[in-house]
Design a protein around this motif. Structure first.
Motif, PDB file in Angstrom:
ATOM      1  N   SER A 109     -60.337  -6.061  16.046  1.00 39.85           N
ATOM      2  CA  SER A 109     -60.154  -7.186  15.061  1.00 39.85           C
ATOM      3  C   SER A 109     -61.335  -7.357  14.166  1.00 39.85           C
ATOM      4  O   SER A 109     -62.515  -7.068  14.657  1.00 39.85           O
ATOM      5  CB  SER A 109     -60.010  -8.547  15.575  1.00 39.85           C
ATOM      6  OG  SER A 109     -59.666  -9.519  14.702  1.00 39.85           O
ATOM      7  N   LYS A 110     -61.109  -7.455  12.746  1.00 38.57           N
ATOM      8  CA  LYS A 110     -62.324  -7.481  11.874  1.00 38.57           C
ATOM      9  C   LYS A 110     -62.427  -9.149  11.509  1.00 38.57           C
ATOM     10  O   LYS A 110     -61.430  -9.851  11.173  1.00 38.57           O
ATOM     11  CB  LYS A 110     -61.883  -6.802  10.668  1.00 38.57           C
ATOM     12  CG  LYS A 110     -62.831  -6.691   9.640  1.00 38.57           C
ATOM     13  CD  LYS A 110     -62.494  -5.809   8.353  1.00 38.57           C
ATOM     14  CE  LYS A 110     -63.482  -5.575   7.335  1.00 38.57           C
ATOM     15  NZ  LYS A 110     -63.095  -4.865   6.207  1.00 38.57           N
ATOM     16  N   CYS A 111     -63.575  -9.558  11.585  1.00 33.78           N
ATOM     17  CA  CYS A 111     -63.937 -11.055  11.166  1.00 33.78           C
ATOM     18  C   CYS A 111     -63.837 -11.099   9.945  1.00 33.78           C
ATOM     19  O   CYS A 111     -64.524 -10.485   8.936  1.00 33.78           O
ATOM     20  CB  CYS A 111     -65.455 -11.196  11.968  1.00 33.78           C
ATOM     21  SG  CYS A 111     -65.846 -12.667  11.460  1.00 33.78           S
ATOM     22  N   GLU A 117     -66.221  -5.522  12.755  1.00 31.08           N
ATOM     23  CA  GLU A 117     -64.809  -5.289  13.748  1.00 31.08           C
ATOM     24  C   GLU A 117     -65.431  -5.318  15.160  1.00 31.08           C
ATOM     25  O   GLU A 117     -66.813  -4.738  15.417  1.00 31.08           O
ATOM     26  CB  GLU A 117     -64.510  -3.873  13.403  1.00 31.08           C
ATOM     27  CG  GLU A 117     -63.308  -3.899  12.338  1.00 31.08           C
ATOM     28  CD  GLU A 117     -62.911  -2.555  11.979  1.00 31.08           C
ATOM     29  OE1 GLU A 117     -61.673  -2.592  11.399  1.00 31.08           O
ATOM     30  OE2 GLU A 117     -62.956  -1.640  12.647  1.00 31.08           O
ATOM     31  N   PRO A 254     -51.276 -17.388  17.109  1.00 29.49           N
ATOM     32  CA  PRO A 254     -52.231 -16.444  17.135  1.00 29.49           C
ATOM     33  C   PRO A 254     -53.198 -16.629  18.237  1.00 29.49           C
ATOM     34  O   PRO A 254     -53.186 -17.476  18.882  1.00 29.49           O
ATOM     35  CB  PRO A 254     -52.575 -16.824  15.613  1.00 29.49           C
ATOM     36  CG  PRO A 254     -52.349 -18.324  15.558  1.00 29.49           C
ATOM     37  CD  PRO A 254     -51.057 -18.387  16.217  1.00 29.49           C
ATOM     38  N   MET A 257     -60.317 -15.744  17.890  1.00 27.77           N
ATOM     39  CA  MET A 257     -61.371 -14.983  18.246  1.00 27.77           C
ATOM     40  C   MET A 257     -62.702 -15.502  18.168  1.00 27.77           C
ATOM     41  O   MET A 257     -63.013 -16.118  17.027  1.00 27.77           O
ATOM     42  CB  MET A 257     -61.227 -13.648  17.394  1.00 27.77           C
ATOM     43  CG  MET A 257     -59.765 -13.087  17.882  1.00 27.77           C
ATOM     44  SD  MET A 257     -59.597 -12.316  19.672  1.00 27.77           S
ATOM     45  CE  MET A 257     -58.205 -11.742  19.535  1.00 27.77           C
ATOM     46  N   CYS A 259     -66.308 -14.283  16.991  1.00 31.17           N
ATOM     47  CA  CYS A 259     -67.096 -13.018  16.261  1.00 31.17           C
ATOM     48  C   CYS A 259     -68.622 -13.095  17.009  1.00 31.17           C
ATOM     49  O   CYS A 259     -69.397 -14.042  17.001  1.00 31.17           O
ATOM     50  CB  CYS A 259     -67.123 -12.727  14.849  1.00 31.17           C
ATOM     51  SG  CYS A 259     -68.184 -11.666  14.157  1.00 31.17           S
ATOM     52  N   TYR A 266     -61.972 -17.368  14.465  1.00 37.22           N
ATOM     53  CA  TYR A 266     -60.843 -17.412  13.318  1.00 37.22           C
ATOM     54  C   TYR A 266     -59.733 -16.894  14.278  1.00 37.22           C
ATOM     55  O   TYR A 266     -59.691 -16.508  15.482  1.00 37.22           O
ATOM     56  CB  TYR A 266     -61.230 -16.307  12.507  1.00 37.22           C
ATOM     57  CG  TYR A 266     -61.378 -14.771  13.032  1.00 37.22           C
ATOM     58  CD1 TYR A 266     -60.445 -13.880  13.137  1.00 37.22           C
ATOM     59  CD2 TYR A 266     -62.662 -14.277  13.635  1.00 37.22           C
ATOM     60  CE1 TYR A 266     -60.585 -12.704  13.581  1.00 37.22           C
ATOM     61  CE2 TYR A 266     -62.793 -12.952  14.263  1.00 37.22           C
ATOM     62  CZ  TYR A 266     -61.600 -12.316  14.090  1.00 37.22           C
ATOM     63  OH  TYR A 266     -61.772 -11.025  14.911  1.00 37.22           O
ATOM     64  N   GLU A 267     -58.572 -17.222  13.692  1.00 38.96           N
ATOM     65  CA  GLU A 267     -57.267 -16.823  14.346  1.00 38.96           C
ATOM     66  C   GLU A 267     -56.726 -15.353  13.948  1.00 38.96           C
ATOM     67  O   GLU A 267     -56.983 -14.938  12.842  1.00 38.96           O
ATOM     68  CB  GLU A 267     -56.236 -17.890  13.784  1.00 38.96           C
ATOM     69  CG  GLU A 267     -56.506 -19.178  14.424  1.00 38.96           C
ATOM     70  CD  GLU A 267     -55.505 -20.016  14.005  1.00 38.96           C
ATOM     71  OE1 GLU A 267     -54.579 -19.904  13.243  1.00 38.96           O
ATOM     72  OE2 GLU A 267     -55.226 -21.149  14.807  1.00 38.96           O
ATOM     73  N   MET A 268     -56.449 -14.730  15.049  1.00 36.01           N
ATOM     74  CA  MET A 268     -55.902 -13.229  14.876  1.00 36.01           C
ATOM     75  C   MET A 268     -54.330 -13.394  15.152  1.00 36.01           C
ATOM     76  O   MET A 268     -53.934 -13.491  16.439  1.00 36.01           O
ATOM     77  CB  MET A 268     -56.648 -12.156  15.642  1.00 36.01           C
ATOM     78  CG  MET A 268     -56.011 -10.795  15.513  1.00 36.01           C
ATOM     79  SD  MET A 268     -56.651  -9.776  16.598  1.00 36.01           S
ATOM     80  CE  MET A 268     -55.402 -10.222  17.942  1.00 36.01           C
TER      81      MET A 268
END
Length: 282
Positions: A109-111, A117, A254, A257, A259, A266-268
């Motif tokens: 996942s990319k912040c 990532e 979601p 996550m 970072c 943040y939500e992924m």
């Protein structure tokens, strides 16, 4: 009388790994498509080698047959997955992945805050716990009518997706400068007609009944289709708005996550590319 010999390896055949409660709780299923135990939970078996190969067949994924075959292989209580309501499809596939590979799934996942990532592990058991069935009991009230919605069957949903996919390819072709203007015009009209028909079919397939002022319920798909064709645009708009709300209510939750580079959370969203989703076990 000859009897079939018992395979001495049968005790090593796959067994249910988890038991799973459908988000719909068994509602909205087509006739004779689900054998729901009294416990409300269905057994989920891990995938076989044949199931994994099936999920790597592009054409079978596009037309839905791969998903149907794998679901019926891993969920014996589901006897006709084409008739399963759309609200149960993703949750059932997640349960199959958990039964096959375990609860953790590796993701990259990319912040959105710093752009870095990182590799993470998502706990799919928590995802399953948080999937909710939308409220289909709430009717759409318009001009004296009560419109009761329902989830599409997987068969209908698949056909809708196929038409949308084909029309997207057609529209891309129409944007090509090499196509004659007259041919472009004809194909554009044909494409628009298909999209209008698709929208009508989506509305009809998503409508369980329409209740009139005297309390009678109209369930005939032809009558419902005729209503949507002849109703004012505001009527279909309120139905489509409620369908959009239902899509949000039933969306996969979601994952949160954190970072490690900037310490922001943040939500992924959980992406559901079937081939990749089942591509690796961890």
């Amino acid at each position: 009388m000859d009897t079939k010999p018992i395979n001495p390896l049968s005790k090593h055949f796959r067994r249910p790994e988890i038991y799973f409660r459908l988000p719909s709780a068994g509602r909205y299923w087509g006739e004779n498509s689900l054998d729901l135990p009294v416990t409300g939970e269905i057994p989920i078996f891990p995938m076989t080698n044949a199931d994994e190969i099936t999920l790597k067949t592009p054409d079978a994924l596009i037309n839905g047959s791969a998903i149907v075959n794998v679901i019926q292989s891993c969920c014996p209580n589901i006897t006709d997955a084409w008739k399963m309501p759309s609200v149960d499809v993703d949750a059932t596939l997640i349960a199959i992945r958990v039964a096959s590979y375990g609860t953790n799934m590796a993701v990259t996942s990319k912040c959105p805050h710093c752009g870095e990532e990182h590799d993470y592990e998502v706990d799919l058991s928590k995802t399953l716990e948080n999937i909710k069935c939308p409220d289909f009991d709430r009717t759409v009230d318009y001009n004296g009518l009560k419109i009761k919605l329902r989830p599409q069957e997987y068969f209908s949903l698949t056909k809708t997706n196929i038409v949308q996919f084909e029309e997207q390819k057609i529209m891309q072709t129409l944007n090509s400068a090499e196509i004659d203007e007259e041919v472009r015009s004809v194909r554009l009209k044909e494409s628009m007609k298909k999209l209008l028909d698709l929208n009508e079919k989506l509305l009809v397939d998503s409508t369980e009944y329409i209740e009139t002022e005297d309390g009678s319920r109209v369930k005939d798909p032809q009558f419902i289709a005729e209503y949507y064709r002849n109703a004012e645009s505001k009527a279909t708009k309120v139905v489509e708005d409620r369908m959009s709300e239902i899509a949000v209510e039933g969306a996969l939750p979601p994952s949160r996550m954190n970072c490690s580079s900037c310490d922001q959370t943040y939500e992924m969203p959980l992406e559901f590319d079937y081939a990749r989703f089942f591509g690796t076990g961890s």
